[in-house]
Design a protein around this motif. Sequence first.
Motif, PDB file in Angstrom:
ATOM      1  N   PHE B 127      47.532  46.247  46.565  1.00 17.20           N
ATOM      2  CA  PHE B 127      48.004  44.867  46.550  1.00 17.20           C
ATOM      3  C   PHE B 127      49.500  44.800  46.223  1.00 17.20           C
ATOM      4  O   PHE B 127      49.989  45.570  45.408  1.00 17.20           O
ATOM      5  N   SER B 129      52.446  42.548  44.395  1.00 17.78           N
ATOM      6  CA  SER B 129      52.317  41.787  43.145  1.00 17.78           C
ATOM      7  C   SER B 129      52.907  40.375  43.194  1.00 17.78           C
ATOM      8  O   SER B 129      52.755  39.613  42.240  1.00 17.78           O
ATOM      9  N   ARG B 133      52.715  37.452  40.221  1.00 21.65           N
ATOM     10  CA  ARG B 133      53.884  37.036  39.437  1.00 21.65           C
ATOM     11  C   ARG B 133      54.012  35.512  39.504  1.00 21.65           C
ATOM     12  O   ARG B 133      54.343  34.858  38.518  1.00 21.65           O
ATOM     13  N   PRO B 184      51.940  41.775  35.671  1.00 26.59           N
ATOM     14  CA  PRO B 184      51.608  41.533  37.083  1.00 26.59           C
ATOM     15  C   PRO B 184      50.852  42.713  37.711  1.00 26.59           C
ATOM     16  O   PRO B 184      49.932  42.514  38.497  1.00 26.59           O
ATOM     17  N   PHE B 185      51.228  43.918  37.308  1.00 28.78           N
ATOM     18  CA  PHE B 185      50.591  45.113  37.878  1.00 28.78           C
ATOM     19  C   PHE B 185      49.114  45.185  37.495  1.00 28.78           C
ATOM     20  O   PHE B 185      48.249  45.414  38.347  1.00 28.78           O
ATOM     21  N   THR B 186      48.821  44.983  36.205  1.00 27.94           N
ATOM     22  CA  THR B 186      47.417  45.080  35.776  1.00 27.94           C
ATOM     23  C   THR B 186      46.610  43.891  36.307  1.00 27.94           C
ATOM     24  O   THR B 186      45.446  44.038  36.652  1.00 27.94           O
ATOM     25  N   LYS B 188      47.095  42.299  39.211  1.00 20.99           N
ATOM     26  CA  LYS B 188      46.772  42.498  40.634  1.00 20.99           C
ATOM     27  C   LYS B 188      45.630  43.508  40.784  1.00 20.99           C
ATOM     28  O   LYS B 188      44.751  43.353  41.627  1.00 20.99           O
TER      29      LYS B 188
END
Lengths: 91, 206
Positions: B127, B129, B133, B184-186, B188
């Motif tokens: 995905f 991000s 965000r 945002p990384f975790t 997504k």
Amino acid sequence: MAQKEIIKMTNEVFEEAFEIESQKLTPEANIFNDLGLDSLDVVDLVVALQKKFGVQIRNDERVRNIRTLGDIYGFIDALGEENKLSLPREN
Amino acid sequence: MRRFRRAISWYGKIIIKVLPFGLVKVIYKDYEQSNNGQGVIFVCNHRSASDPFLMACLPYEAIQVVNMWPFRLPILGIFARWAGYLSIREMPFEDFLEKAGKLLKEGVSMVTFPEGTRSTSKAMGQFHSSVFRLALEVRCPIVPMCISGSENIPAKGTRLLEPGKIRVYKLKRLQWADYKDLTPFTLKNKVRDSIAQHLAVVETVS
């Protein structure tokens, strides 16, 4: 700074800031396809690496060529040589 | 703009229900059946060119976050522009945040395909991000969507529809309070995992 220390600290960044499991953190892991980062995540990565190593990376053109975790180890190593980075710093 | 959004939604309904009648069956299941008029971000997996049309199932006023190509379609492209679709590759990220945030606050929902491109198989891509965000910034709900069975309707490189069933599942929403502490990384990856898990269950039993 020893290569071993660079690898350990870089992997810590991926584990702490991105919650990526340590088993996935191999030198050949592609940060986009294997670890799932995108261009915006790379900005977060740069900030986390700067904080971890106490170096300035943001405007370094070489960041654009980074594809694998091994590339990051090499990049930090080169940066350390250029900046005479001898001791790991954590802020 | 609202009129054009409705027109696109009706066009989508014709494409997915009327034209392939008897050939393709679309089953829509809503696991929460809630629509309080609040703008939400729908996050969908993406297997086929038919996926954006399938979103006509949603009883929401929505636009889609797209990757340039729908704007190149002869008539639909003009309608998409008039409806306020956002071409994420054609604007700086800050502009995207501003425009999308304004629409969400006005109660307009956003349909997104964060893989960015069709997977064409059952494997889901990584995905992007951007929309996560946006969600963290605007504090709006995120609704994961699962699309199953569309991978060959139509298959990549053809416009021919294979007979089959497409299942569209609207999963339970994540409220801002549920994800506000995530990066945002975790976030997504959490949403991606929830879609992947549901797809695995659906595709094992069907």
